[in-house]
Design a protein around this motif. Sequence first.
Motif, PDB file in Angstrom:
ATOM      1  N   UNK A  40       0.953  -1.237   0.071  1.00  0.00           N
ATOM      2  CA  UNK A  40      -0.002   0.162  -0.029  1.00  0.00           C
ATOM      3  C   UNK A  40       0.823   1.298   0.069  1.00  0.00           C
ATOM      4  N   UNK A  41       1.864   1.279   0.907  1.00  0.00           N
ATOM      5  CA  UNK A  41       2.826   2.516   0.718  1.00  0.00           C
ATOM      6  C   UNK A  41       3.394   2.728  -0.456  1.00  0.00           C
ATOM      7  N   UNK A  42       3.858   1.500  -1.087  1.00  0.00           N
ATOM      8  CA  UNK A  42       4.435   1.910  -2.475  1.00  0.00           C
ATOM      9  C   UNK A  42       3.503   2.362  -3.464  1.00  0.00           C
ATOM     10  N   UNK A  43       2.251   1.887  -3.407  1.00  0.00           N
ATOM     11  CA  UNK A  43       1.195   2.160  -4.219  1.00  0.00           C
ATOM     12  C   UNK A  43       0.933   3.922  -4.397  1.00  0.00           C
ATOM     13  N   UNK A  44       1.058   4.160  -2.821  1.00  0.00           N
ATOM     14  CA  UNK A  44       0.641   5.461  -2.340  1.00  0.00           C
ATOM     15  C   UNK A  44       1.982   6.454  -3.068  1.00  0.00           C
ATOM     16  N   UNK A  45       3.192   5.816  -2.957  1.00  0.00           N
ATOM     17  CA  UNK A  45       4.201   6.527  -3.337  1.00  0.00           C
ATOM     18  C   UNK A  45       4.035   7.099  -4.736  1.00  0.00           C
ATOM     19  N   UNK A  46       3.858   6.032  -5.696  1.00  0.00           N
ATOM     20  CA  UNK A  46       3.689   6.184  -7.137  1.00  0.00           C
ATOM     21  C   UNK A  46       2.851   7.066  -7.190  1.00  0.00           C
ATOM     22  N   UNK A  47       1.520   7.170  -6.637  1.00  0.00           N
ATOM     23  CA  UNK A  47       0.585   8.272  -6.924  1.00  0.00           C
ATOM     24  C   UNK A  47       0.784   9.538  -6.635  1.00  0.00           C
ATOM     25  N   UNK A  48       1.600   9.689  -5.488  1.00  0.00           N
ATOM     26  CA  UNK A  48       1.577  11.005  -4.960  1.00  0.00           C
ATOM     27  C   UNK A  48       3.135  11.692  -5.440  1.00  0.00           C
ATOM     28  N   UNK A  49       4.060  10.874  -5.370  1.00  0.00           N
ATOM     29  CA  UNK A  49       5.321  11.421  -5.995  1.00  0.00           C
ATOM     30  C   UNK A  49       5.527  11.843  -7.390  1.00  0.00           C
ATOM     31  N   UNK A  50       4.585  11.109  -8.340  1.00  0.00           N
ATOM     32  CA  UNK A  50       4.735  11.513  -9.534  1.00  0.00           C
ATOM     33  C   UNK A  50       4.314  12.771  -9.966  1.00  0.00           C
ATOM     34  N   UNK A  51       3.654  13.428  -9.058  1.00  0.00           N
ATOM     35  CA  UNK A  51       3.253  14.940  -9.070  1.00  0.00           C
ATOM     36  C   UNK A  51       2.434  15.191 -10.222  1.00  0.00           C
ATOM     37  N   UNK A  52       1.469  14.337 -10.349  1.00  0.00           N
ATOM     38  CA  UNK A  52       0.441  14.522 -11.411  1.00  0.00           C
ATOM     39  C   UNK A  52       0.784  14.196 -12.736  1.00  0.00           C
ATOM     40  N   UNK A  53       1.879  13.483 -13.005  1.00  0.00           N
ATOM     41  CA  UNK A  53       2.508  12.924 -14.181  1.00  0.00           C
ATOM     42  C   UNK A  53       2.250  11.312 -14.368  1.00  0.00           C
ATOM     43  N   UNK A  54       1.043  11.060 -14.945  1.00  0.00           N
ATOM     44  CA  UNK A  54       0.812   9.640 -15.008  1.00  0.00           C
ATOM     45  C   UNK A  54       1.779   8.598 -15.931  1.00  0.00           C
ATOM     46  N   UNK A  55       2.581   9.475 -16.855  1.00  0.00           N
ATOM     47  CA  UNK A  55       3.260   8.466 -17.598  1.00  0.00           C
ATOM     48  C   UNK A  55       4.557   8.287 -17.038  1.00  0.00           C
TER      49      UNK A  55
END
Length: 421
Positions: free
Chosen positions: A180-195
Amino acid sequence: MTTEPLASRMRPRNIDEVIAQQHLVGDSGIIRRMVQAQRLSSMIFYGPPGIGKTSIAQAIAGSTAFKFRQLNAVTNTKKDMQLIVEEAKMSGQVILLLDEIHRLDKAKQDFLLPHLENGKIVLIGATTSNPYHAINPAIRSRAQIFELYPLGPDDIKQALKKALEDDERGLKSYDATIDDDAFEYFATQSQGDVRSALNALELAVLSANTKPAHITLQDAEDCLQRGAFLSDKDGDMHYDVMSAFQKSIRGSDVDAALHYLARLIQAGDLPTIARRLLVISYEDIGLASPSAGQRTLAAIEAAERLGFPEARIPLSQAVIELCLSPKSNSAITSIDGALSDIRKGHVGQIPDHLRDGHYSGAKELGRAIGYKYPHSYDSGFVAQQYLPNKLKNKQYYQPKETSKTEQQMKQIYENIKKQQK
């Protein structure tokens, strides 16, 4: 095994699959309405990288019967465009996605314009720059301009989940699990850049040491690093951050100002921070706290000697002080008022008594020696006219009363004005 990146494979095939940008593709969005009516007009998408400009263009093509072609305004030639125009003449209409449209040269632009006029080419331009500044007016006038926004964490999570569950284009065959914390990291630390988020997820899965892959927070941090920080030093996002930074200090919001300072620090842009802080100390604090400029300069010099990461400490101190200082913009409004009069031609003749002793031949021309030397008077002041006749009653300085310092200045200023009348 395909070498096409996950972000490319997971692009939406029609507008129903587009994640976010609901102001354009939602039920009442203008792009959805154009698609439903099968009447497309040329358009320009602008916004930060990785937020769906190319994806929406492809989704539009997938939701219509039109052919879709993609070119780059820099790397592709005029001949490449000619081939697409010929295709459009045969098929009726072609959607042309033109990446980096802000860098389109005049020859290519002149070639495209008539084909945009007759509707053979539906141009979808993509750019990270503000089109109102960066794109030629001839192109702008023939296109609708749409701003796209960075995706929120929930949008990124939706895209990641789809990629993990998609058997045809995604990563389902790897049967990967993610903490879960890895999933959250991808979602938040990409700063809105889905690519960035999707490609980091794919890297984590493909490089996993376990089979099936198990993605931990450390894996996510290794693959995404510090994240796709949205502050390109040459892009509009960077100027938006600087603007928000100054306005937060002007508005005395310490927490917001520290947030934007942190974003600028993360971008490593010390020169911009230094210049902007110095401007703020004189433009927004000004005469309400005249020594703030000196203290800000001292903080900047300390930061420059220290370098990052320690530079963040004096910079933070300067920002907090500027936020909580009384504010006055009387210095900038005063000089801008004077400059405005000069530019309008409101100048006038310098009074003769101010020219005596500096203008060769003044005495010979019969001018009176009318200048009164203020230091010859006990108070160090004597009333006399300094402005030209046509401006003699002009008041450029409009004191603020936001601090005791400027209240005192206002009192002195008003007393002097009374004596001059």
